[in-house]
Write an enzyme that holds these catalytic residues in place. Structure first.
Site, PDB file in Angstrom:
ATOM      1  N   HIS A 182       0.807  -1.216   0.000  1.00  0.00           N
ATOM      2  CA  HIS A 182       0.000   0.000   0.000  1.00  0.00           C
ATOM      3  C   HIS A 182       0.842   1.268   0.000  1.00  0.00           C
ATOM      4  O   HIS A 182       0.309   2.374  -0.087  1.00  0.00           O
ATOM      5  CB  HIS A 182      -0.974   0.005   1.185  1.00  0.00           C
ATOM      6  CG  HIS A 182      -0.321   0.176   2.522  1.00  0.00           C
ATOM      7  ND1 HIS A 182      -0.045  -0.882   3.361  1.00  0.00           N
ATOM      8  CD2 HIS A 182       0.089   1.277   3.195  1.00  0.00           C
ATOM      9  CE1 HIS A 182       0.506  -0.432   4.478  1.00  0.00           C
ATOM     10  NE2 HIS A 182       0.601   0.884   4.391  1.00  0.00           N
ATOM     11  N   ASP A 217      -0.334  -7.538   0.812  1.00  0.00           N
ATOM     12  CA  ASP A 217       0.187  -6.203   1.091  1.00  0.00           C
ATOM     13  C   ASP A 217       1.707  -6.249   1.088  1.00  0.00           C
ATOM     14  O   ASP A 217       2.351  -6.222   2.124  1.00  0.00           O
ATOM     15  CB  ASP A 217      -0.334  -5.677   2.430  1.00  0.00           C
ATOM     16  CG  ASP A 217      -0.010  -4.200   2.650  1.00  0.00           C
ATOM     17  OD1 ASP A 217       0.480  -3.558   1.697  1.00  0.00           O
ATOM     18  OD2 ASP A 217      -0.244  -3.694   3.765  1.00  0.00           O
TER      19      ASP A 217
END
Length: 497
Positions: free
Chosen positions: A230, A258
């Protein structure tokens, strides 16, 4: 790589000496353990952080680290022996002195005890719990509550943390989820990615967004680091703490996973180190997976160095930007800007910080993405104190601890070693094949899966020389050398984790 993560791999997704409390062992094992522990020193700064964050004495911190180091290979061996009956494992006691191993078959208890662990019989295997978590994740994919879902091996259930527990439970029941294996608990935790937008150092994406470096890696000869997905998308450029040009995001996955990796320019040298918050560093010697309940410490550019323990190993988190699966849940605190930073257990890399709740004043919960999956997904090698991968310079394989030489005929395939080799821990496998010019030999790495073998890495270029770098779990492996065309001698060199 997991089924869910495989769906997003490669796709860019935009967003955001001490006396130990010992467990009985065979005489030879006990002697080996004492010898190993007598020379092992905790990484700098780790003892102080464990005392502060776990509220224990320096003696307890030292004993905890040594017990965790000693019990990890026992856990790995029992996990393999139990197979599909394995139902999880965890450490208990103020110094992690007890290893608990759960099984679905009481007949396993004698061998668990003989290995020095405490056995526990439960109704659901770890594989079944993982499958139940996937059912819960699917049911709550768009539900506003139940933002945290995780496998809790201690209770042998899937736990859902919700700020509207009753409504979430009703919703799951209506969706056909077996609530016998699920427990919904009231909890106001609302995780969010930790981005304000050597491991633990800051880097910047654009003029404002700041994240933290996870671990130094290599892809072939290209240096870089891993961090959170992210923090940026493929093509984003980064600058370092000194505001000098640093690198480029080569790949990024978020949500679902992620993680990301960033290649760096020649001005940056990858180091097998993580900042410990006191002006020193912790060495990275490998990426052996820590047992649930083990201590972990994290380094980030906002809050520095903090420690905690592994609470659960399989957690699904619903961030505002989407669900992220198979995270590790800890009670180590973190704050915005710590995203992507390093999680270590002892001197073993564990993962990169994803998100969490709370802060480092009142305490909090933080999730990390396991580092071995990042390495496997992107074909990366972790930079460790063991040195960089041996090189294959001008077609010659040198620096490998194990070598095998033979002659291969056209169309022939052989296995090296002739049976297999065992890797007791997760980590990187390096293989290098050197043959005479004019032939086309290929190299494959296979791992035993159940009663069969699966090819996990391939090097099949149009030439005589091949090289493999593969990050994988503990288990049985073998190389397959194949002649696509031509005959002649070859040398295979390889190194195991």
């Amino acid at each position: 790589m997991s089924r869910r993560h495989a769906a997003t791999a490669g796709r860019v997704l935009a967003v955001a000496a001490l006396v130990l409390v010992t467990i009985p062992m065979a005489r030879g094992e006990a002697v080996a353990a004492r010898l190993a522990l007598s020379v092992w020193k905790p990484p700098p700064g780790m003892l102080a952080a464990l005392q502060r964050d776990l509220h224990i004495t320096v003696e307890q911190a030292q004993a905890r680290l040594l017990n965790e180091t000693r019990l990890a290979p026992i856990e790995a061996q029992l996990r393999r022996r139990l197979g599909d009956r394995f139902a999880g494992s965890w450490l208990i006691g103020s110094t992690s002195q007890i290893l608990v191993v759960a099984t679905t078959d009481s007949a396993d208890l004698p061998q668990i005890t003989a290995m020095g662990a405490r056995g526990e019989v439960v109704g659901r295997s770890l594989a079944r719990l993982d499958a139940t978590l996937e059912e819960v994740d699917a049911a709550l994919a768009t539900h506003p509550n139940g933002r945290v879902r995780l496998v809790d091996v201690r209770t042998n259930k899937v736990i859902v943390l919700s700020d509207a527990a009753s409504a979430t439970e009703d919703f799951l029941e209506a969706a056909g989820v077996d609530l016998v294996a699920v427990r919904v608990l009231p909890f106001a935790e609302r995780p969010r990615p930790l981005s304000d937008l050597l491991g633990g150092d800051p880097y910047y994406v654009g003029s404002v967004n700041r994240c933290s470096i996870g671990f130094s890696v290599l892809r072939g000869t290209q240096s870089g680091f891993v961090s959170s997905g992210h923090c940026g998308v493929a093509g984003n450029t980064t600058i370092g703490a000194d505001r000098a040009d640093q690198g480029v995001f080569q790949a990024s996955n978020f949500p679902a996973s992620d993680f990301a990796w960033v290649s760096v320019n020649d001005g940056w040298t990858p180091r097998p180190s993580v900042k410990n918050g006191s002006g020193g560093t912790v060495s990275v010697v490998g990426s052996r997976v820590a047992v649930e309940g083990a201590s972990v410490c994290r380094s980030g550019s906002t809050t520095g160095w903090h420690c905690g323990t592994i609470l659960q190993r399989n957690a699904s988190v619903a961030y505002p930007q989407g669900n992220v699966f198979e995270l590790i849940r800890t009670n180590a605190c973190a704050e915005p800007g710590d995203s992507g930073g390093s999680f270590v257990s002892g001197e073993q890399a564990q993962g990169v910080a994803s998100g969490g709740s709370g802060d480092c004043t009142s305490g909090g919960v933080t999730y990390y993405q396991p580092v071995n999956e990042i390495l496997t997904t992107y074909g990366l090698s972790l930079v460790t104190t063991a040195g960089n991968p041996p090189s294959m310079s001008t077609g010659t394989c040198t620096g490998y601890p194990v070598t095998a030489a033979a002659t291969l005929n056209g169309g022939q395939a052989v296995y090296q070693p002739k049976s297999l080799y065992q890797s007791a821990v997760a980590g990187v496998h390096y293989g290098c094949l050197d043959a005479d010019d004019g032939v086309d030999f290929d190299l494959y790495l296979e791992r035993r899966v159940g009663s069969g073998w699966s090819t996990v890495a391939t090097s099949d270029s149009l030439g005589a020389d091949e090289k493999i770098s593969y990050t994988g779990p503990a288990g049985s492996y073998r190389y397959r050398v194949v002649s696509a065309s031509g005959s002649g001698p070859y040398i295979l060199g390889y190194r195991t984790p």
